[in-house]
Design a protein around this motif. Structure first.
Motif, short mmCIF file in Angstrom:
data_model
loop_
_atom_site.label_atom_id
_atom_site.label_comp_id
_atom_site.label_asym_id
_atom_site.label_seq_id
_atom_site.Cartn_x
_atom_site.Cartn_y
_atom_site.Cartn_z
N GLN A 158 -3.16 0.03 12.70
CA GLN A 158 -2.51 -0.60 11.44
C GLN A 158 -2.31 0.69 10.35
O GLN A 158 -3.26 1.70 10.45
CB GLN A 158 -3.60 -1.59 10.86
N VAL A 159 -1.25 0.58 9.75
CA VAL A 159 -1.02 1.57 8.57
C VAL A 159 -0.61 1.08 7.37
O VAL A 159 0.00 -0.24 7.31
CB VAL A 159 -0.05 2.33 9.24
N LYS A 160 -1.18 1.46 6.17
CA LYS A 160 -1.00 1.08 4.95
C LYS A 160 0.00 2.00 4.27
O LYS A 160 -0.04 3.45 4.43
CB LYS A 160 -2.37 0.84 4.09
N VAL A 161 1.07 1.57 3.44
CA VAL A 161 2.17 2.31 2.74
C VAL A 161 1.67 2.03 1.33
O VAL A 161 1.61 0.79 0.79
CB VAL A 161 3.33 2.05 3.03
N ASP A 201 -5.39 4.78 -9.32
CA ASP A 201 -5.35 3.34 -8.74
C ASP A 201 -4.58 3.17 -7.70
O ASP A 201 -3.35 3.67 -7.84
CB ASP A 201 -5.29 2.33 -9.90
N GLU A 202 -4.78 2.64 -6.65
CA GLU A 202 -3.88 2.29 -5.48
C GLU A 202 -3.26 1.07 -5.50
O GLU A 202 -3.88 -0.12 -5.76
CB GLU A 202 -4.95 2.45 -4.20
N GLN A 203 -1.94 1.18 -5.33
CA GLN A 203 -1.19 -0.09 -5.22
C GLN A 203 -0.53 -0.18 -3.77
O GLN A 203 0.29 0.89 -3.63
CB GLN A 203 0.06 -0.09 -6.12
N ILE A 204 -1.06 -0.89 -2.81
CA ILE A 204 -0.52 -1.00 -1.56
C ILE A 204 0.81 -1.80 -1.39
O ILE A 204 0.81 -2.98 -1.90
CB ILE A 204 -1.65 -1.94 -0.49
N LEU A 205 1.71 -0.93 -0.92
CA LEU A 205 3.15 -1.56 -0.87
C LEU A 205 3.30 -2.49 0.52
O LEU A 205 3.98 -3.63 0.39
CB LEU A 205 4.23 -0.52 -0.85
N HIS A 206 2.62 -2.04 1.37
CA HIS A 206 3.12 -2.59 2.80
C HIS A 206 1.73 -2.37 3.78
O HIS A 206 1.16 -1.30 3.76
CB HIS A 206 4.29 -2.01 3.47
N LEU A 207 1.38 -3.28 4.66
CA LEU A 207 0.48 -3.18 5.36
C LEU A 207 1.23 -3.40 6.88
O LEU A 207 1.56 -4.36 7.34
CB LEU A 207 -0.88 -3.89 5.37
N TYR A 208 1.29 -2.47 7.74
CA TYR A 208 2.13 -2.74 8.92
C TYR A 208 1.08 -2.45 10.03
O TYR A 208 0.50 -1.67 10.28
CB TYR A 208 3.21 -1.44 8.96
N GLY A 209 1.77 -3.24 11.23
CA GLY A 209 0.94 -3.36 12.44
C GLY A 209 1.87 -2.74 13.69
O GLY A 209 2.89 -2.39 13.22
N PRO A 210 1.48 -3.13 14.73
CA PRO A 210 2.42 -2.56 15.92
C PRO A 210 3.75 -3.18 15.90
O PRO A 210 3.78 -4.18 15.68
CB PRO A 210 1.65 -3.24 17.28
N GLY A 211 4.59 -2.39 16.20
CA GLY A 211 6.05 -2.86 16.44
C GLY A 211 6.57 -2.38 15.06
O GLY A 211 8.05 -2.70 14.99
N LYS A 212 6.16 -1.98 14.05
CA LYS A 212 6.61 -1.68 12.67
C LYS A 212 7.06 -0.15 12.42
O LYS A 212 6.25 0.45 12.95
CB LYS A 212 5.78 -2.03 11.72
N THR A 213 8.08 0.13 11.70
CA THR A 213 8.39 1.38 11.45
C THR A 213 7.96 1.99 9.76
O THR A 213 8.06 0.63 9.18
CB THR A 213 9.74 1.75 11.70
N PHE A 214 7.72 2.86 9.64
CA PHE A 214 7.87 3.22 8.17
C PHE A 214 8.28 4.62 7.97
O PHE A 214 8.04 5.58 8.80
CB PHE A 214 6.40 3.10 7.57
N GLY A 215 8.81 4.87 6.88
CA GLY A 215 9.43 6.29 6.52
C GLY A 215 10.85 6.52 6.83
O GLY A 215 11.17 7.46 6.50
N GLU A 216 11.45 5.34 7.47
CA GLU A 216 12.71 5.86 8.06
C GLU A 216 13.80 5.70 6.85
O GLU A 216 15.00 6.55 7.14
CB GLU A 216 13.22 4.65 8.99
N ALA A 217 13.55 5.11 5.61
CA ALA A 217 14.51 4.90 4.77
C ALA A 217 14.62 6.56 4.00
O ALA A 217 15.82 7.07 3.72
CB ALA A 217 14.27 4.15 3.45
#
Length: 226
Positions: A59-62, A70-86
């Motif tokens: 699991q990964v948090k963006v 202060d931290e604002q979590i935008l997304h919490l992703y698990g298996p099968g998800k991508t991040f950073g592609e945009a």
């Protein structure tokens, strides 16, 4: 991870759904699998976007950080998800940070590999555009939640999403209360009050880290403002 499993993982992702078997094999052979540890920083805001990631395990948090830290979590992703592609698609810098929440494995997809793949398989570009459209919808929903919904409603939406992810109405939280609070744009004390409010209303039952959804339609109505 063997090639067949990796290829299936790639083809299950909306960004790569348009790839045929040969192109998926090519991509699997051109990308590295990276093992990560819980708490490991994967990318940082303003870092050049040279690669993006497909989560194979874990699991990964963006998230973003305010000037005060202060931290604002935008997304919490698990298996099968991508991040950073945009950001990779735009050729700019990452707008947010990403960190592993648990130990896991990621497929690292470098920008150069995608450029070569698109040159040989133009339909990949259409698939990636469809995937990016989905990400834009996610961000639009997040903006609506943070700007238009009260904390209990935001919490109801997250609990419904966690129930869907777990495939059950009773599940254990995979994040700390501090992380959950950051995910819905509040602090731990306000989150605790919101949990008690939902519990007093008969919508949920909280036992330690375990959450039981007692009234799913009621939670859905709260989230949707009904």
């Amino acid at each position: 991870m063997n090639t067949s499993v990796l290829k299936n993982a790639i083809k299950s992702v909306p960004v790569f759904a348009a790839l045929d078997d040969a192109a998926a094999d090519e991509l699997a052979g051109s990308c590295a699998v990276q093992a990560v540890r819980a708490g490991e920083r994967l990318l940082s805001a303003d870092q050049p976007a040279e690669q993006f990631y497909l989560i194979l395990q874990g699991q990964v948090k963006v998230f973003r950080l305010s000037p005060k830290g202060d931290e604002q979590i935008l997304h919490l992703y698990g298996p099968g998800k991508t991040f950073g592609e945009a950001a990779v698609w735009a050729g700019g810098k990452f707008p947010a940070n990403a960190e592993a929440v648990t130990d896991g494995q990621l497929l690292v997809v470098r920008r150069q590999v995608i450029q070569q793949l698109i040159t040989r398989n133009p339909e990949t570009a259409l698939g990636m555009l469809a995937g990016l459209s989905g990400k834009l919808q996610e961000f639009a929903a997040l903006i609506d939640d943070l700007s238009l919904k009260e904390v209990p409603a935001r919490l109801a939406g997250v609990l419904l999403a966690e129930s869907k992810r777990a495939g059950a109405f009773t599940f254990e939280l995979t994040q700390t209360k501090r992380q959950l609070a950051a995910r819905i744009g509040t602090v731990a004390e306000t989150l605790s009050r919101a949990l008690k409010k939902l519990e007093a209303a008969g919508l949920i039952e909280v036992t330690g880290r375990q959450i039981a959804l007692l009234d799913v339609p009621g939670l859905q109505g709260l989230y949707e403002g009904q």
